[in-house]
Design a protein around this motif. Structure first.
Motif, PDB file in Angstrom:
ATOM      1  N   SER A  71       0.805  -1.223   0.000  1.00  0.00           N
ATOM      2  CA  SER A  71       0.000   0.000   0.000  1.00  0.00           C
ATOM      3  C   SER A  71       0.841   1.277   0.000  1.00  0.00           C
ATOM      4  O   SER A  71       0.382   2.309  -0.483  1.00  0.00           O
ATOM      5  N   VAL A  72       2.063   1.223   0.530  1.00  0.00           N
ATOM      6  CA  VAL A  72       2.884   2.440   0.561  1.00  0.00           C
ATOM      7  C   VAL A  72       3.411   2.815  -0.821  1.00  0.00           C
ATOM      8  O   VAL A  72       3.915   3.928  -1.009  1.00  0.00           O
ATOM      9  N   TYR A 107      -0.323  -1.694   8.038  1.00  0.00           N
ATOM     10  CA  TYR A 107      -1.229  -0.881   8.861  1.00  0.00           C
ATOM     11  C   TYR A 107      -2.062   0.041   7.977  1.00  0.00           C
ATOM     12  O   TYR A 107      -3.292   0.107   8.097  1.00  0.00           O
ATOM     13  N   LEU A 108      -1.394   0.717   7.045  1.00  0.00           N
ATOM     14  CA  LEU A 108      -2.094   1.602   6.118  1.00  0.00           C
ATOM     15  C   LEU A 108      -3.079   0.816   5.253  1.00  0.00           C
ATOM     16  O   LEU A 108      -4.255   1.195   5.115  1.00  0.00           O
ATOM     17  N   GLY A 109      -2.615  -0.279   4.659  1.00  0.00           N
ATOM     18  CA  GLY A 109      -3.456  -1.041   3.741  1.00  0.00           C
ATOM     19  C   GLY A 109      -4.646  -1.682   4.421  1.00  0.00           C
ATOM     20  O   GLY A 109      -5.747  -1.729   3.855  1.00  0.00           O
ATOM     21  N   ALA A 110      -4.433  -2.202   5.624  1.00  0.00           N
ATOM     22  CA  ALA A 110      -5.535  -2.828   6.345  1.00  0.00           C
ATOM     23  C   ALA A 110      -6.558  -1.783   6.790  1.00  0.00           C
ATOM     24  O   ALA A 110      -7.773  -2.016   6.728  1.00  0.00           O
ATOM     25  N   LEU A 111      -6.090  -0.626   7.226  1.00  0.00           N
ATOM     26  CA  LEU A 111      -7.024   0.434   7.621  1.00  0.00           C
ATOM     27  C   LEU A 111      -7.782   0.979   6.411  1.00  0.00           C
ATOM     28  O   LEU A 111      -8.957   1.334   6.522  1.00  0.00           O
ATOM     29  N   ALA A 137       4.457  -7.325  10.185  1.00  0.00           N
ATOM     30  CA  ALA A 137       3.220  -7.512   9.430  1.00  0.00           C
ATOM     31  C   ALA A 137       2.091  -7.967  10.343  1.00  0.00           C
ATOM     32  O   ALA A 137       0.959  -7.462  10.264  1.00  0.00           O
ATOM     33  N   VAL A 138       2.376  -8.916  11.217  1.00  0.00           N
ATOM     34  CA  VAL A 138       1.359  -9.417  12.143  1.00  0.00           C
ATOM     35  C   VAL A 138       0.913  -8.324  13.108  1.00  0.00           C
ATOM     36  O   VAL A 138      -0.282  -8.128  13.339  1.00  0.00           O
ATOM     37  N   MET A 142      -2.909  -6.659  13.848  1.00  0.00           N
ATOM     38  CA  MET A 142      -3.511  -6.665  15.182  1.00  0.00           C
ATOM     39  C   MET A 142      -3.823  -5.254  15.658  1.00  0.00           C
ATOM     40  O   MET A 142      -4.835  -5.021  16.330  1.00  0.00           O
ATOM     41  N   ASP A 143      -2.988  -4.299  15.289  1.00  0.00           N
ATOM     42  CA  ASP A 143      -3.177  -2.922  15.751  1.00  0.00           C
ATOM     43  C   ASP A 143      -4.365  -2.233  15.088  1.00  0.00           C
ATOM     44  O   ASP A 143      -4.851  -1.222  15.594  1.00  0.00           O
ATOM     45  N   THR A 144      -4.836  -2.744  13.955  1.00  0.00           N
ATOM     46  CA  THR A 144      -5.957  -2.086  13.272  1.00  0.00           C
ATOM     47  C   THR A 144      -7.291  -2.351  13.944  1.00  0.00           C
ATOM     48  O   THR A 144      -8.233  -1.581  13.792  1.00  0.00           O
TER      49      THR A 144
END
Length: 461
Positions: A71-72, A107-111, A137-138, A142-144
């Motif tokens: 995503s970046v 993080y960006l792509g999942a959000l 990556a994991v 989890m943070d999202t």
């Protein structure tokens, strides 16, 4: 403070049964994050009430295959062929990702996915150069706060000259399984992203499948992707006794009809990536052929370095392409078509319950039913594109878009409220993403961000 939430008076697309739409209906979310009740005029005096009258409520979408780390460097591949993608990104820019860049990409792509109504994501993570990359990556997933399946895919070094003689990085996969996924009953779970028999020598393929069995993990793999997919990968798997109902086959465009029948007989599932498949020469999306073989298609975004990352657009691409394919014979013969083959109802189910089943999560999510997780999307009812509300399912497929996603719940927790992701510092994330992009692209002198870079041309020059 109440630990239950009542969504009051929505137009509810359940995906539990084909075409089921419940009008003026309440959904009661229990303290455990599961759906406690669905009906009209529910009594829940102790619940926090959210008025969703006049608004479409649908299950969170399930993306069954996305290379989220990319995503970046989004849109760098928007004009690329598959060959250019492999040279410029998969074996090019990928080697410059540090663990912190992998974290930021995931993080960006999942959000991005979550913000657009995708509550479950299968992250096909195939740029894990080191254990630190896998950890990053994991942790990002989890943070999202979204539901995700981390599909451990190794790194570009596992591919090498094709067919590859390099085994899947088993030690790291075992470590990740033990360290993060000792339980399968959590918001983020694990699978293995294997390369498949067309990309590796037979011994490696056998070893990779044995690893999945030892770790008791589902498998997701690319097959039927253009020229490489015409090598009979499903026949090879059948000959080796490796077909099972724990495998999701991504693309399937150039598989033979007999191979699709083999998948159906084994109980396997399929993931269709219509935008990328048509752009990069994988072949026509296999949606209709899969259905004919008795396989329920699911949808995926695939390479977010090329195309957009939301399910609404993907549904429109898929249904438009399949309807064109279905209609084409009548154009040639002059036959009058009385009815369209693929319905919007089916397409929404592909994006929800069928996707959840393919991810091994159909018992938890993918439909709005009592006892299932409250993974819920609420659209903004003020849009003129949805006014008047005549056919809610048709509206979701043909008129909805990420900008209409007003509220989202994952396991009953509100992660998007009034159009804004909860607890996410967007400005800080944007700066972090730009810094990662600048570092990665800066390490590859020929890379450009203005759309003019074509890796094969740059390579020859």
């Amino acid at each position: 403070m109440s630990t239950r939430t009542l969504l009051r008076g929505g137009t509810v697309i359940t995906s539990a049964r084909a075409g089921e739409v419940l009008t003026d209906t309440d959904i009661l979310i229990g303290a455990d994050g599961n759906i406690e009740a669905i009906g009209r005029g529910l009594d829940a005096a102790d619940a926090t009430v959210i008025d969703v009258s006049g608004r479409i409520v649908h299950p969170g979408f399930v993306d069954t295959h996305r290379h989220t780390w990319q995503s970046v460097v989004r849109h760098v591949a928007s004009d690329w062929s598959l060959t250019e993608y492999l040279a410029g990104l998969h074996t090019g820019l990928s080697k410059f990702f540090r663990p912190e860049d992998t974290y930021t990409g995931n993080y960006l792509g999942a959000l991005e996915a979550l913000d657009s109504g995708i509550t479950t994501l299968v992250d096909w993570s195939h740029n894990l150069a080191t254990p630190a990359h896998a950890d990053a990556a994991v942790q990002a997933l989890m943070d999202t706060g979204m539901r995700a399946v981390f599909a451990h895919g190794g790194g570009a070094q596992q591919w090498g000259a094709l067919p590859s003689t390099n085994d899947h990085p088993a030690d790291d996969a075992r470590r990740v399984r033990d360290q993060y996924f000792s339980s399968d009953d959590q918001l983020v779970t694990m699978a293995l992203a294997l390369r498949g028999p067309q990309f590796v020598v037979p011994e490696v393929n056998t070893n990779d499948f044995r690893l999945a069995k030892d770790l008791d993990l589902r498998i997701t793999m690319h097959v039927g992707d253009g020229y490489w997919g015409k090598s009979g990968p499903i026949r090879k798997l059948k000959d080796e006794g490796l077909l099972s109902d724990k495998i999701t086959y991504v693309h399937c465009c150039t598989l033979g009809d007999d191979e699709l029948d083999m998948i159906a007989e084994s109980g396997g599932t399929a993931s269709v990536s219509p935008d990328v498949e048509m752009q990069m020469g994988h072949g026509f999306p296999a949606t209709g052929r899969l259905l004919k073989a008795g396989i329920r298609p699911t949808f995926s975004i695939d390479v977010c370095s090329s195309n957009g990352g939301d399910m609404y657009g993907t549904m429109r691409t898929a249904i438009g392409m399949q309807r064109a394919l279905d209609n084409a014979p009548s154009v040639d013969t002059g036959e009058v078509l009385e009815r369209i083959g693929l319905s919007v109802t089916e397409v929404v189910r592909f994006a929800t319950i069928d996707g959840a089943n393919a991810a091994g999560l159909g018992h938890r999510t993918g439909s709005l039913e009592v006892g299932k997780a409250a993974d819920i999307v609420v659209l903004d009812g003020r849009s003129l594109a949805l006014t008047p509300m005549n056919n809610p399912i048709g509206a979701v497929v043909y008129s909805a878009h990420p900008g209409l996603v007003r509220d989202i719940f994952v396991q009953g927790k509100q992660v998007k409220k009034d159009g804004v992701l909860v607890g996410v510092d967007i400005d800080a994330l944007r700066k972090r993403a730009e810094a990662s992009r600048d570092y990665i692209v800066g390490e590859m002198p020929e890379a450009k961000l203005d759309g003019s870079w074509h890796p094969e041309l740059a390579k020859k020059g």
